[in-house]
Design a protein around this motif. Structure first.
Motif, short mmCIF file in Angstrom:
data_model
loop_
_atom_site.label_atom_id
_atom_site.label_comp_id
_atom_site.label_asym_id
_atom_site.label_seq_id
_atom_site.Cartn_x
_atom_site.Cartn_y
_atom_site.Cartn_z
N GLY A 99 0.80 -1.20 0.00
CA GLY A 99 0.00 0.00 0.00
C GLY A 99 0.84 1.26 0.00
O GLY A 99 0.60 2.19 -0.78
N ALA A 100 1.84 1.29 0.89
CA ALA A 100 2.68 2.48 0.96
C ALA A 100 3.35 2.73 -0.39
O ALA A 100 3.41 3.86 -0.87
N PHE A 132 -4.77 7.35 7.00
CA PHE A 132 -3.58 6.50 7.07
C PHE A 132 -3.18 6.14 5.65
O PHE A 132 -3.96 5.56 4.91
N ASP A 218 -7.34 6.57 -1.99
CA ASP A 218 -6.61 5.47 -1.38
C ASP A 218 -7.65 4.42 -0.98
O ASP A 218 -8.34 4.57 0.04
N GLN A 221 -7.58 -0.16 1.84
CA GLN A 221 -8.33 -0.98 2.81
C GLN A 221 -9.79 -1.17 2.38
O GLN A 221 -10.36 -2.25 2.52
N LYS A 253 -3.53 -4.41 0.03
CA LYS A 253 -4.18 -5.32 0.98
C LYS A 253 -4.88 -6.53 0.35
O LYS A 253 -4.23 -7.52 0.06
C1 LIG Z 1 -2.77 -0.50 5.10
C2 LIG Z 1 -2.96 0.80 4.43
C3 LIG Z 1 -1.92 1.45 3.76
C4 LIG Z 1 -0.50 0.92 3.77
O1 LIG Z 1 -0.39 -0.32 3.19
P1 LIG Z 1 0.94 -1.22 3.43
O2 LIG Z 1 0.72 -2.37 2.51
O3 LIG Z 1 0.96 -1.59 4.87
O4 LIG Z 1 2.08 -0.36 3.05
C5 LIG Z 1 -2.21 2.62 3.09
N1 LIG Z 1 -3.45 3.12 3.07
C6 LIG Z 1 -4.48 2.52 3.70
C7 LIG Z 1 -5.83 3.12 3.61
C8 LIG Z 1 -4.27 1.34 4.40
O5 LIG Z 1 -5.29 0.77 5.05
#
Ligand SMILES: *Cc1c(COP(=O)(O)O)cnc(C)c1O
Length: 398
Positions: A99-100, A132, A218, A221, A253
């Protein structure tokens, strides 16, 4: 048990050895019903046979080819992903591993779009308080939570956090002279399952379009079917009642069903902004991950399957809303947050400690998101009977 690991996670005292559907088994054979879904990752549960088969088959062909070539599986996965997101205007994809990394790619893409069209100085990315977006230095800068920032500065410049729901503040922050993009989770996950207001999203879409500021979602999740539509943003409308058409969407995710994969999807404005050499990722689009992702996409893009996610979500919502120990229930589909009167952490621990071999009792895995908030992100394949079993434990413990 884990003192060889850096002390980054507040781990619970359990070591898992095996999974099956909505259940996990620890090294002693104790059984746990999984409402945590690996934090929205295990969308098809554990050991989902078509997923296991696809991964094994791809592993028997090859694990990896570098991104100077293409693999048949990665090609098929990317085509299916763009096709699935075509209704909201997505045209091309960049594949990474997390995700990052996806959000980093989105920020680079937004900045380059703005630079090419408007020159230097128009690089700010606006995000929301409570958001996040990841743990790297740049995605932490994007993340609107001060408690995650302490100890790690200086951060990447050019990120501004505003309050979700505040259209005036949004209007002011979206300065067409300095701003490249707006990055939003339509349902904030880590901060306790907080859906954004419909009017706010509609205004964001309008202001971004008028000012040529990129609208970025984003959906790491809340995407991949979690809320009952493939993307959560599909449940929002613009001011004229039309579907929201973002410029960039990030996913990760659940996309690989448990194998790491991340994606930056780009619409008309942004799909040809990167040129050769601008961005890359050694493992991005890895064929084994893509094989898993293809099974997830084929399963989750089916409208009947998505309708089931909504239906199961309603069962959770109805039961929790009836419970007088539950103060508020939020979320959509199988992305559920609820506030309780007690602290959430001891409830999590008690739900795990409940597992016992002699009494043949099982534990329940949940997530907390804030001091008095519990979060449920169960697999989409969860059975109605399992939902009932878990809900019973929840009412016992809260
Ligand atoms: C988990 C998450 C991230 C980061 O994902 P990673 O795979 O842990 O880097 C970014 N944005 C949201 C909304 C998330 O839930």
């Amino acid at each position: 048990m884990d003192n060889i690991f850096m002390n980054t996670y507040h781990r619970l005292p359990v070591i898992f050895a095996r999974g099956d559907g909505s259940w996990l088994f620890d090294i002693n054979g104790k059984k746990y019903l999984d409402f945590s879904g690996g934090i929205a990752v295990n969308v098809l549960g554990h050991n989902y046979p078509p997923l296991v088969r696809a991964v094994c088959e791809q592993a028997g062909n090859f694990f990896h080819v570098c991104n100077y070539y293409q693999s048949d599986t990665s090609q098929a996965f990317a085509e299916k992903l763009v096709e699935t997101c075509a209704p909201v205007g997505m045209k091309k994809v960049f594949l990474g591993n997390s995700g990052a990394e996806a959000n980093e790619g989105a920020c680079k893409l937004a900045r380059k779009y703005s630079l090419l069209k408007y020159g230097k100085g128009r690089h700010t990315i606006v995000t929301l308080k409570g958001s996040f977006h990841g743990r790297t230095i740049t995605t932490l800068a994007a993340t609107g939570q001060d408690k995650l920032h302490k100890d790690f500065g200086p951060f990447t410049e050019g990120f501004v956090h505003i309050a979700g729901g505040n259209i005036e503040e949004l209007d002011k922050a979206l300065d067409a002279k300095t701003t490249a993009g707006l990055l939003i989770e339509v349902i904030q996950g880590e901060s306790g399952i907080v859906p954004q207001d419909e009017k706010f999203i509609a205004s964001a879409a309008k202001l971004c379009a008028e000012r040529d500021i990129l609208l970025m979602f984003d959906e790491i999740q809340c995407g991949v079917g979690r809320t009952g539509t493939f993307l959560a943003l599909e449940q929002y409308k613009d001011e004229s009642g039309n579907p929201i058409k973002p410029d960039i969407v990030t996913l990760a995710k659940g996309l690989g069903g448990g194998i790491p994969i991340g994606a930056v999807l780009a619409g008309e404005k942004t799909c040809d902004v990167f040129s050769t050499g601008d961005h890359g990722s050694t493992f991005g689009g890895n064929p084994v991950a893509a094989a898993a992702g293809l099974v997830v996409l084929k399963t989750v893009s089916d409208p009947d399957f998505l309708a089931e996610i909504s239906r199961k979500g309603e069962i959770f919502q109805a039961a929790l809303k009836q419970n007088n120990k539950v103060k508020e229930v939020r979320g959509k589909g199988l992305m559920i947050g609820f506030d309780i009167e007690k602290e959430s952490r001891p409830v999590l621990e008690a739900a795990i400690a409940r597992a016992d071999l002699k009494n043949d009792t099982y534990g329940l895995l949940m997530l907390s998101a804030g001091e008095k908030t519990l979060r449920l992100l169960p697999p989409y394949t969860i059975l109605d009977t399992e939902i009932e079993q878990g809900l019973r434990i929840i009412s016992e413990l809260i």
